[in-house]
Design a protein around this motif. Structure first.
Motif, PDB file in Angstrom:
ATOM      1  N   SER A   1     -11.304  -4.683  12.535  1.00  0.00           N
ATOM      2  CA  SER A   1     -10.293  -4.979  11.521  1.00  0.00           C
ATOM      3  C   SER A   1      -8.905  -5.029  12.152  1.00  0.00           C
ATOM      4  O   SER A   1      -8.091  -5.894  11.823  1.00  0.00           O
ATOM      5  N   PHE A   2      -8.641  -4.104  13.057  1.00  0.00           N
ATOM      6  CA  PHE A   2      -7.355  -4.084  13.765  1.00  0.00           C
ATOM      7  C   PHE A   2      -7.166  -5.373  14.571  1.00  0.00           C
ATOM      8  O   PHE A   2      -6.080  -5.979  14.561  1.00  0.00           O
ATOM      9  N   VAL A   3      -8.197  -5.820  15.282  1.00  0.00           N
ATOM     10  CA  VAL A   3      -8.103  -7.040  16.080  1.00  0.00           C
ATOM     11  C   VAL A   3      -7.881  -8.260  15.189  1.00  0.00           C
ATOM     12  O   VAL A   3      -7.039  -9.117  15.475  1.00  0.00           O
ATOM     13  N   LEU A   4      -8.627  -8.346  14.078  1.00  0.00           N
ATOM     14  CA  LEU A   4      -8.451  -9.477  13.170  1.00  0.00           C
ATOM     15  C   LEU A   4      -7.042  -9.481  12.591  1.00  0.00           C
ATOM     16  O   LEU A   4      -6.386 -10.527  12.523  1.00  0.00           O
TER      17      LEU A   4
ATOM     18  N   ARG B   1      -2.752   1.692   8.511  1.00  0.00           N
ATOM     19  CA  ARG B   1      -3.939   2.541   8.366  1.00  0.00           C
ATOM     20  C   ARG B   1      -5.043   1.730   7.695  1.00  0.00           C
ATOM     21  O   ARG B   1      -4.811   1.012   6.730  1.00  0.00           O
ATOM     22  N   TYR B   2      -6.244   1.879   8.209  1.00  0.00           N
ATOM     23  CA  TYR B   2      -7.387   1.098   7.743  1.00  0.00           C
ATOM     24  C   TYR B   2      -8.344   2.000   6.970  1.00  0.00           C
ATOM     25  O   TYR B   2      -8.683   3.101   7.424  1.00  0.00           O
ATOM     26  N   THR B   3      -8.748   1.513   5.798  1.00  0.00           N
ATOM     27  CA  THR B   3      -9.647   2.264   4.933  1.00  0.00           C
ATOM     28  C   THR B   3     -10.944   1.484   4.779  1.00  0.00           C
ATOM     29  O   THR B   3     -10.932   0.319   4.376  1.00  0.00           O
ATOM     30  N   MET B   4     -12.049   2.140   5.095  1.00  0.00           N
ATOM     31  CA  MET B   4     -13.360   1.500   5.110  1.00  0.00           C
ATOM     32  C   MET B   4     -14.254   2.100   4.038  1.00  0.00           C
ATOM     33  O   MET B   4     -14.308   3.330   3.869  1.00  0.00           O
TER      34      MET B   4
ATOM     35  N   GLY C   1      -8.374   5.651   8.839  1.00  0.00           N
ATOM     36  CA  GLY C   1      -7.885   6.046  10.139  1.00  0.00           C
ATOM     37  C   GLY C   1      -6.959   5.012  10.733  1.00  0.00           C
ATOM     38  O   GLY C   1      -6.811   3.901  10.202  1.00  0.00           O
ATOM     39  N   ASP C   2      -6.331   5.381  11.815  1.00  0.00           N
ATOM     40  CA  ASP C   2      -5.380   4.528  12.518  1.00  0.00           C
ATOM     41  C   ASP C   2      -6.043   3.926  13.753  1.00  0.00           C
ATOM     42  O   ASP C   2      -7.154   4.302  14.136  1.00  0.00           O
ATOM     43  N   ALA C   3      -5.329   3.000  14.391  1.00  0.00           N
ATOM     44  CA  ALA C   3      -5.858   2.373  15.594  1.00  0.00           C
ATOM     45  C   ALA C   3      -4.703   1.904  16.469  1.00  0.00           C
ATOM     46  O   ALA C   3      -3.607   1.609  15.977  1.00  0.00           O
ATOM     47  N   VAL C   4      -4.957   1.804  17.773  1.00  0.00           N
ATOM     48  CA  VAL C   4      -3.941   1.336  18.718  1.00  0.00           C
ATOM     49  C   VAL C   4      -4.642   0.515  19.797  1.00  0.00           C
ATOM     50  O   VAL C   4      -5.761   0.839  20.227  1.00  0.00           O
ATOM     51  N   LEU C   5      -4.005  -0.564  20.224  1.00  0.00           N
ATOM     52  CA  LEU C   5      -4.577  -1.434  21.248  1.00  0.00           C
ATOM     53  C   LEU C   5      -4.414  -0.811  22.621  1.00  0.00           C
ATOM     54  O   LEU C   5      -3.338  -0.351  22.996  1.00  0.00           O
ATOM     55  N   TYR C   6      -5.498  -0.798  23.388  1.00  0.00           N
ATOM     56  CA  TYR C   6      -5.436  -0.364  24.780  1.00  0.00           C
ATOM     57  C   TYR C   6      -5.366  -1.560  25.730  1.00  0.00           C
ATOM     58  O   TYR C   6      -4.535  -1.600  26.634  1.00  0.00           O
TER      59      TYR C   6
END
Length: 259
Positions: A79-82, A110-113, A247-252
């Motif tokens: 979802s973060f990538v899209l 923040r992404y909710t699934m 939860g959250d996400a960050v690109l590596y």
């Protein structure tokens, strides 16, 4: 053929924490054996592959040991990538997967699934569970995975299980959990049957963990911590037969695969 592959740290806002997932956004499906080879080469707990399917997306997850039917952190990472690279104007993603249709919404990063909750069946605590984990659980439950419950979070945080003996237990993965001091619960997830000794932050595992703790604590919201070496936070809610994981996400990294 060249293909973009992103690595996203999920369930964290800090790089080198949370659970890293590889994500490949495809125009069309690759052969299954090639996707499996990519997952083995990435050597992360999951590599996600996603293809646009009309207004929805078709999503599949591969571990180094094979394809699986549900994965939380790689869904968050996808979802973060899209949202970041493919469909920046979107705030809602609907995924068709092997078994379920999953909905993910984004708000302020923040992404909710919405995931299905597993129905837990109580099973007897055995000596094999004690030998595999190094501590005797107070309770045990089985659904897709095995859930072992302990009274002391230090047992969970300090556990050094025997991977070979974990393989002999029932269930696809083994999750261990205990009440937390700073969180409602702390947990860890082990998946030697999938060639993943420890999954740093396991979303599908919390589809087992959250139903247990909401019932035990008598509330429908859980602030959970995955106490792996990397660590990660999940904000969870039980809603009938569904579990909501946020939860959250960050690109590596972003890499080009040469296939």
């Amino acid at each position: 053929m060249e293909l973009n592959c992103y690595i996203v740290d999920a369930f964290t806002r800090e790089r080198f924490h949370g659970n890293p997932a590889a994500v490949c956004a495809l125009d069309k499906w690759l052969p299954d054996d090639l996707m499996q080879s990519i997952a083995i080469e990435n050597n992360l707990s999951e590599t996600a592959f996603v293809v646009r399917d009309g207004e929805r997306w078709h999503l599949r997850w591969f571990t180094p040991g094979g394809e699986i039917d549900l994965c939380g952190h790689a869904t968050l990472g996808t979802s973060f990538v899209l949202k970041t690279f493919v469909a920046p104007g979107a705030h809602r993603f609907v995924f068709r997967t092997m078994k379920n249709e999953l909905v993910v919404t984004e708000a302020d990063g923040r992404y909710t699934m919405q995931f299905p909750a597993y129905g837990l069946k109580p099973v007897s605590v055995t000596d094999a569970m004690t030998e595999a984990t190094g501590a005797r659980p107070r309770e045990a439950y089985l659904a897709r995975d095995l859930l072992l419950v302990y009274d002391d979070e230090r047992i969970v945080r300090e556990m050094t299980p025997d991977q070979a003996k974990l393989k002999e237990l029932d269930g696809l993965l083994v999750h261990v959990t205990a009440p937390g001091s700073a969180f409602d619960c702390v947990s860890r997830s082990f998946a030697p049957k999938l060639a993943v000794p420890e999954d740093p932050v396991c979303g599908s595992g919390h589809c087992h963990i959250v139903p247990y703790w909401t019932k035990r604590l008598g509330k429908n919201t859980i602030h959970a911590y995955q106490a792996s070496r990397r660590g990660g936070e999940l904000w969870c809610r039980q809603d009938g037969a569904s579990v909501e994981l946020s939860g959250d996400a960050v690109l590596y990294s972003k890499a080009t695969l040469h296939l």
